[in-house]
Scaffold this active site. Structure first.
Site, short mmCIF file in Angstrom:
data_model
loop_
_atom_site.label_atom_id
_atom_site.label_comp_id
_atom_site.label_asym_id
_atom_site.label_seq_id
_atom_site.Cartn_x
_atom_site.Cartn_y
_atom_site.Cartn_z
N GLY A 24 -13.46 -1.57 -2.72
CA GLY A 24 -14.66 -1.17 -3.07
C GLY A 24 -14.72 -0.08 -4.45
N GLY A 26 -11.27 -6.56 -3.12
CA GLY A 26 -10.13 -6.51 -1.93
C GLY A 26 -9.74 -8.14 -1.97
N LYS A 36 -20.96 -13.57 -3.37
CA LYS A 36 -22.43 -13.57 -3.58
C LYS A 36 -22.87 -13.08 -4.86
CE LYS A 36 -24.02 -11.18 -0.56
NZ LYS A 36 -24.19 -10.46 0.91
N ARG A 86 0.90 -0.99 0.03
CA ARG A 86 0.17 0.14 0.16
C ARG A 86 0.94 1.30 -0.13
NH1 ARG A 86 -5.20 -1.00 3.54
NH2 ARG A 86 -4.81 -2.95 2.45
P1 ADP Z 1 -13.74 -9.19 -3.80
O1 ADP Z 1 -13.65 -8.29 -2.48
O2 ADP Z 1 -12.45 -9.53 -4.43
O3 ADP Z 1 -14.79 -8.34 -4.76
P2 ADP Z 1 -15.94 -10.86 -2.61
O4 ADP Z 1 -15.89 -10.08 -1.39
O5 ADP Z 1 -17.07 -10.80 -3.69
O6 ADP Z 1 -14.40 -10.58 -3.58
O7 ADP Z 1 -15.58 -12.45 -2.10
C1 ADP Z 1 -14.78 -12.91 -1.44
C2 ADP Z 1 -15.23 -14.07 -0.61
O8 ADP Z 1 -16.02 -14.80 -1.39
C3 ADP Z 1 -14.10 -14.86 0.14
O9 ADP Z 1 -14.04 -14.46 1.62
C4 ADP Z 1 -14.51 -16.11 -0.21
O10 ADP Z 1 -14.22 -16.93 1.01
C5 ADP Z 1 -15.78 -16.05 -0.39
N1 ADP Z 1 -16.11 -17.38 -1.28
C6 ADP Z 1 -15.62 -17.43 -2.45
N2 ADP Z 1 -16.20 -19.04 -2.75
C7 ADP Z 1 -17.31 -19.26 -2.05
C8 ADP Z 1 -17.97 -20.32 -1.81
N3 ADP Z 1 -18.16 -21.28 -2.69
N4 ADP Z 1 -18.63 -20.28 -0.59
C9 ADP Z 1 -18.80 -19.20 0.36
N5 ADP Z 1 -17.89 -18.32 0.31
C10 ADP Z 1 -17.26 -17.97 -0.79
MG MG Z 2 -14.75 -8.29 -0.81
#
Ligand code: ADP
Ligand code: MG
Length: 400
Positions: free
Chosen positions: A380, A357, A202, A39
């Protein structure tokens, strides 16, 4: 319209206020600061550029959530000390952010010196975008450089207030973020095929990103928790996995729109399941998507899927990746994320842009930061950018 860049701003010999993102989880202890060097390193190009121009550099950042009052454990000095090591020169850490003492100190700065103001969020005016607070900050400097991409989605005094009060521009980090993430949104024919590799927890978190990217894509590759809702929308049994009932229609719609648009959609064909959400869960096995046992949770994409995803990524010239393929924080369910990350890292002649993130965290943990074209520093903010939203901290800057 492109925004003004720091190279288009008259900074020679000037007092330049630079908004950086030094928001490091300092509650983990001062010793842990070094594990967040990435960072700090991300801001070095702008700081070095300004020093080369003979500017007097005043850095400002927030740290944690002090809620508008002084919280001693959230002072920035330890971060400033670490920055000085990385920069290889002194950083003067101030114990206040605005006011006469700060004005005196910055007034006596010499060309090429670097100072770090105290935590912006010790003042309630920062998050409220209070004009008086913004004015007090602006009074410290001749011009303003925005280099904290991770807070450009927030309308605070230091993000949207300052550009209205001082000649302003994007710093080199923000410029790189905007150009890199922007490549996917404004995809050129010669940069195609374009793939979006999407995952994470999600569907609902990623709806706007999907909507904004879909028409530009050649490949939509979906893993992670969000793929479970897609599998269910296709009629598969998904065991005890929590699916988003209210997103089933959206998932169906994405699938049918993709077909009409000629976008190839890739969903898991095998998955890793477990009997509970824990790394030491029992019943961990890899099954085909039509054989998910009742009562099992889908935790990761399986190895056949990871290889198929990697093959499709190998056909592309531009890849946007947002969202881990599984619960990568648990070693047993990190293989899918590891495999696709490794596959992207090994491609040559490909532009790979990583947003989100958790995704950036996964790439960093795997030691693959340098093997991607760009890993966004804005969790975000990178998502909102990919959603096509105007980020207030960028919109407030003047056009080139
Ligand atoms: P980013 O921050 O990169 O946008 P997200 O916040 O959408 O990503 O998702 C990250 C989270 O999704 C991680 O903590 C991971 O554990 C969870 N995750 C990924 N695959 C699954 C799954 N099959 N079931 C539950 N959680 C999941
Ligand atoms: Mg996230």
């Amino acid at each position: 319209m492109a925004k003004r860049t720091v190279s288009q701003l008259d900074v020679a010999g000037k007092l330049v206020l630079v908004r950086v993102d030094f928001n490091i989880p300092i509650e983990q202890g001062v010793e842990a600061i070094a594990s967040y060097d990435q960072r700090l390193r991300a801001t070095l190009p702008t700081i070095r550029y300004l020093k080369d121009q003979g500017s007097r550099v005043i850095l400002c950042s927030h740290l944690g959530r002090p809620g508008g009052k002084v919280v001693d454990s959230l002072r920035l000095a330890p971060v400033g000390d670490r920055l000085a090591k990385l920069l290889g020169s002194q950083v003067k850490c101030l114990s206040e952010t605005i006011g006469p003492r700060v004005e005196d100190t910055v007034g006596s700065m010499q060309s090429c010196e670097v100072a770090l103001l105290e935590n912006l969020r010790f003042y309630a005016g920062e998050e409220k975008n209070d004009p008086d607070f913004a004015r007090s900050l602006a009074d410290l400097a001749d011009c303003f450089v925005m280099d904290a991409f991770a807070v450009t989605h927030r309308a605070h005094a230091s993000t949207v207030g300052l550009p209205g009060l001082l000649p302003s521009a994007m710093g080199l980090l923000v410029q790189r973020e905007v150009e890199s993430l922007g490549q996917a949104l404004d995809i050129k024919v010669e940069a195609k095929p374009l793939a979006a590799l999407m995952g994470g927890a999600k569907v609902s978190d990623k709806i706007l990103v999907l909507e904004n990217l879909l028409t530009k894509l050649d490949h939509l590759i979906v893993g992670g928790g969000m793929s479970v809702t897609f599998l269910r929308a296709q009629g598969y049994e998904t065991g005890a996995s929590s699916i988003e009932e209210d997103r089933l229609e959206f998932a169906k719609e994405v699938l049918s729109r993709a077909t009409k648009l000629g976008v190839q959609v890739h969903l898991p064909v095998d998955v890793v399941v477990a009997d509970r959400f824990a790394d030491d869960a029992s019943g961990v096995e890899t099954v085909l998507v039509n054989q998910v046992p009742p009562g099992s949770l889908i935790m990761d994409i399986g190895p056949i899927t990871a290889n198929l995803f990697s093959e499709s990524l190998g056909q592309c010239k531009t890849i946007v990746w947002n969202g881990p393929m599984g619960v990568f924080e648990m070693p047993n369910f990190s293989h899918g994320t590891r495999t696709v990350a490794g596959a992207i890292a090994n491609l040559s002649g490909v532009t790979s842009v990583v947003g989100g993130g958790s995704t950036a965290e996964a790439v960093e943990e795997l030691g693959l930061m340098d093997r991607m074209t760009h890993v966004s520093t804005g969790g975000g903010a990178s998502l909102e950018f990919l959603e096509g939203k105007d980020l207030p901290g960028i919109a407030a800057l003047p056009d080139a």
